[in-house]
Write an enzyme that holds these catalytic residues in place. Structure first.
Site, PDB file in Angstrom:
ATOM      1  N   ASP A 159      59.928  99.044 -23.076  1.00 45.38           N
ATOM      2  CA  ASP A 159      59.216  97.767 -23.221  1.00 45.38           C
ATOM      3  C   ASP A 159      58.569  97.673 -24.604  1.00 45.38           C
ATOM      4  O   ASP A 159      58.595  96.626 -25.247  1.00 45.38           O
ATOM      5  CB  ASP A 159      58.168  97.640 -22.106  1.00 45.38           C
ATOM      6  CG  ASP A 159      58.786  97.863 -20.739  1.00 45.38           C
ATOM      7  OD1 ASP A 159      59.677  97.090 -20.374  1.00 45.38           O
ATOM      8  OD2 ASP A 159      58.409  98.829 -20.053  1.00 45.38           O
ATOM      9  N   HIS A 187      55.590  98.984 -15.455  1.00 44.29           N
ATOM     10  CA  HIS A 187      56.934  98.674 -15.962  1.00 44.29           C
ATOM     11  C   HIS A 187      57.589  97.711 -14.973  1.00 44.29           C
ATOM     12  O   HIS A 187      58.439  98.077 -14.175  1.00 44.29           O
ATOM     13  CB  HIS A 187      57.776  99.952 -16.114  1.00 44.29           C
ATOM     14  CG  HIS A 187      59.221  99.625 -16.384  1.00 44.29           C
ATOM     15  ND1 HIS A 187      59.647  99.091 -17.572  1.00 44.29           N
ATOM     16  CD2 HIS A 187      60.325  99.714 -15.608  1.00 44.29           C
ATOM     17  CE1 HIS A 187      60.953  98.873 -17.510  1.00 44.29           C
ATOM     18  NE2 HIS A 187      61.380  99.242 -16.331  1.00 44.29           N
TER      19      HIS A 187
HETATM   20  P1  NAX Z   1      72.578 104.563 -11.840  1.00 42.73           P
HETATM   21  O1  NAX Z   1      72.673 103.973 -10.469  1.00 42.73           O
HETATM   22  O2  NAX Z   1      73.716 104.414 -12.781  1.00 42.73           O
HETATM   23  O3  NAX Z   1      72.295 106.133 -11.693  1.00 42.73           O
HETATM   24  C1  NAX Z   1      71.328 106.643 -10.862  1.00 42.73           C
HETATM   25  C2  NAX Z   1      71.776 108.025 -10.429  1.00 42.73           C
HETATM   26  O4  NAX Z   1      70.728 108.618  -9.690  1.00 42.73           O
HETATM   27  C3  NAX Z   1      73.013 107.992  -9.513  1.00 42.73           C
HETATM   28  O5  NAX Z   1      74.000 108.875 -10.014  1.00 42.73           O
HETATM   29  C4  NAX Z   1      72.453 108.466  -8.176  1.00 42.73           C
HETATM   30  O6  NAX Z   1      73.398 109.193  -7.411  1.00 42.73           O
HETATM   31  C5  NAX Z   1      71.298 109.360  -8.652  1.00 42.73           C
HETATM   32  N1  NAX Z   1      70.314 109.669  -7.620  1.00 42.73           N
HETATM   33  C6  NAX Z   1      69.888 108.901  -6.590  1.00 42.73           C
HETATM   34  N2  NAX Z   1      69.011 109.586  -5.840  1.00 42.73           N
HETATM   35  C7  NAX Z   1      68.866 110.797  -6.416  1.00 42.73           C
HETATM   36  C8  NAX Z   1      68.095 111.950  -6.102  1.00 42.73           C
HETATM   37  N3  NAX Z   1      67.307 111.985  -5.021  1.00 42.73           N
HETATM   38  N4  NAX Z   1      68.183 113.035  -6.901  1.00 42.73           N
HETATM   39  C9  NAX Z   1      68.988 113.015  -7.975  1.00 42.73           C
HETATM   40  N5  NAX Z   1      69.761 111.965  -8.318  1.00 42.73           N
HETATM   41  C10 NAX Z   1      69.687 110.868  -7.557  1.00 42.73           C
HETATM   42  O7  NAX Z   1      71.216 104.008 -12.444  1.00 42.73           O
HETATM   43  P2  NAX Z   1      70.734 103.970 -13.964  1.00 42.73           P
HETATM   44  O8  NAX Z   1      71.213 102.711 -14.593  1.00 42.73           O
HETATM   45  O9  NAX Z   1      71.048 105.272 -14.610  1.00 42.73           O
HETATM   46  O10 NAX Z   1      69.148 103.783 -13.757  1.00 42.73           O
HETATM   47  C11 NAX Z   1      68.363 104.792 -13.186  1.00 42.73           C
HETATM   48  C12 NAX Z   1      66.959 104.291 -12.888  1.00 42.73           C
HETATM   49  O11 NAX Z   1      66.280 103.904 -14.085  1.00 42.73           O
HETATM   50  C13 NAX Z   1      66.897 103.053 -11.976  1.00 42.73           C
HETATM   51  O12 NAX Z   1      65.888 103.259 -11.006  1.00 42.73           O
HETATM   52  C14 NAX Z   1      66.493 101.941 -12.928  1.00 42.73           C
HETATM   53  O13 NAX Z   1      65.838 100.900 -12.246  1.00 42.73           O
HETATM   54  C15 NAX Z   1      65.578 102.694 -13.856  1.00 42.73           C
HETATM   55  N6  NAX Z   1      65.266 102.074 -15.154  1.00 42.73           N
HETATM   56  C16 NAX Z   1      64.020 102.253 -15.641  1.00 42.73           C
HETATM   57  C17 NAX Z   1      63.651 101.814 -16.903  1.00 42.73           C
HETATM   58  C18 NAX Z   1      62.279 102.053 -17.445  1.00 42.73           C
HETATM   59  O14 NAX Z   1      62.011 101.582 -18.549  1.00 42.73           O
HETATM   60  N7  NAX Z   1      61.372 102.744 -16.758  1.00 42.73           N
HETATM   61  C19 NAX Z   1      64.593 101.023 -17.741  1.00 42.73           C
HETATM   62  C20 NAX Z   1      66.020 101.238 -17.359  1.00 42.73           C
HETATM   63  C21 NAX Z   1      66.288 101.317 -15.871  1.00 42.73           C
HETATM   64  O15 NAX Z   1      66.318 100.030 -15.332  1.00 42.73           O
END
Ligand code: NAX
Length: 333
Positions: A159, A187
């Site tokens: 952000d 966030h």
């Molecule tokens: P993806 O869905 O591509 O990848 C997430 C991965 O996490 C998947 O491979 C899934 O199998 C794995 N996962 C789920 N549960 C798990 C667990 N208990 N232990 C280990 N792995 C697990 O998502 P992606 O685009 O990489 O985003 C990941 C997260 O970042 C989301 O929650 C998203 O909302 C968040 N974000 C946060 C941001 C921030 O600024 N704080 C910005 C970017 C993003 O939106």
């Protein structure tokens, strides 16, 4: 060569990790002399995908990457780690209620908090990226009472970078010429991107951002709305959420924490305790910070808060209190 540090990335088979792992492994975060042992955690059904990521990391032939450990086992993943980058989380599915989403994430971050407490080094530095990032970080920290709360943070640097980039584009300057753009709060779309304390350097001359922009309407309306809703705009266009820019922001956040910021001010979600701005205690709230070379942070104090800012800071605070109360009752229930 120094001893390798152990860096855990969760959600390692996902799209943010795909952009992030290369930067970490080539030395962008911990420096060009620091070998790294990368631990990659994802859930069992993703192990085949994760093995593909491991193959690619090997094929990069990176001299700093001492080893890569892919796993679905939290006990192995959190063992003796120096850094935890918690990206994996439960995404919102269609028709899912906010409470159900929160409950699914409380379960994940409670379990990872306990694993941190049990297996990680007590000096571990934790950044939570997976949403709702602030409240997930709070839950992990509550479940890891033997690790100092100051070692937990959540990512609001994306952000901040978005805010800096908007100002840079508005003035036609480089983003590094924009300093002290602050993100307050959650966030989420209630976050408050604040330019009241920002400075810009235009043609070698430093001035207040507000004076240089000369457009209060833009600062108080379009700018705030654009930064607050940027994540949604990227999803609409890409049909996927921000990944490249999120990975870059994680690197910025962790590098600054590891090496310190000097006088530079950065925004990070940290536990609110006795802060100078009267924000409620016991929530993970994004503040402007400086970080010392000993990796301890200080909230920047003495900023003048206008009524306009106070209203926005309170709004995002109230959302975090509500989220916290719901998450804690699920966690302890
Ligand atoms: P993806 O869905 O591509 O990848 C997430 C991965 O996490 C998947 O491979 C899934 O199998 C794995 N996962 C789920 N549960 C798990 C667990 N208990 N232990 C280990 N792995 C697990 O998502 P992606 O685009 O990489 O985003 C990941 C997260 O970042 C989301 O929650 C998203 O909302 C968040 N974000 C946060 C941001 C921030 O600024 N704080 C910005 C970017 C993003 O939106």
């Amino acid at each position: 060569m120094a001893e390798p540090i152990k860096v855990l990335v969760t959600g390692a088979a996902g799209q943010i990790a795909y952009s992030l792992l290369y930067s970490i492994a080539k030395g962008d975060v911990f420096g060009p002399k620091q070998p790294i042992s990368l631990v990659l955690l994802d859930i069992q059904p993703m192990m085949e995908v994760l093995n593909g990521v491991v193959m690619e990391l090997q094929d990069c032939a990176l001299p700093l990457l001492s080893d890569v450990i892919p796993t679905a086992d939290e006990a192995l993943a959190f063992k003796d780690i120096d850094v935890a980058i918690l990206v994996g989380a439960m995404p919102r599915r269609e028709g899912m209620e906010r409470k159900d989403l929160l409950a699914a994430n409380v379960k994940i971050f409670k379990s990872q908090g306990i694993a941190l407490n049990t297996y990680a080094k007590k000096t571990v530095k934790v950044v939570v990226v997976g949403n709702p990032a602030n409240t997930n970080a709070l839950i992990a920290s509550r479940c890891a009472p033997t690790i100092p709360v100051e070692n937990f943070s959540c990512l609001t640097r994306l952000d901040q970078n978005r805010a800096q980039a908007q100002v840079a584009a508005k003035l036609g300057i480089s983003s590094e010429s924009v300093e002290r753009a602050i993100i307050w709060g959650n966030h989420s779309s209630t976050q408050f991107p604040d330019l009241a304390h920002a400075t810009v350097t235009v043609n070698g001359k430093k001035s207040s951002a507000l004076e240089a922009i000369k457009d209060d309407n833009w600062v108080q309306n379009d700018f705030i709305k654009t930064v607050q809703s940027r994540g949604g705009a990227v999803i609409k266009a890409r049909k996927l959420s921000s990944a490249m820019s999120a990975a870059k922001a994680i690197c910025d956040h962790m590098r600054d924490w590891w090496f310190g910021t000097g006088d530079r001010c950065v925004s990070m979600g940290v536990l609110s305790t006795g802060n100078p701005y009267g924000i409620a205690e016991g929530i993970m709230y994004s503040f402007p910070l400086t970080i010392g070379t000993d990796r301890s942070y200080k909230i920047v104090s003495g900023l003048n808060i206008t009524d306009f800012a106070r209203e926005k800071m309170d709004l995002t605070q109230n959302e975090l209190i509500e989220e916290r109360d719901m998450a804690v009752s699920i966690c302890d229930g």
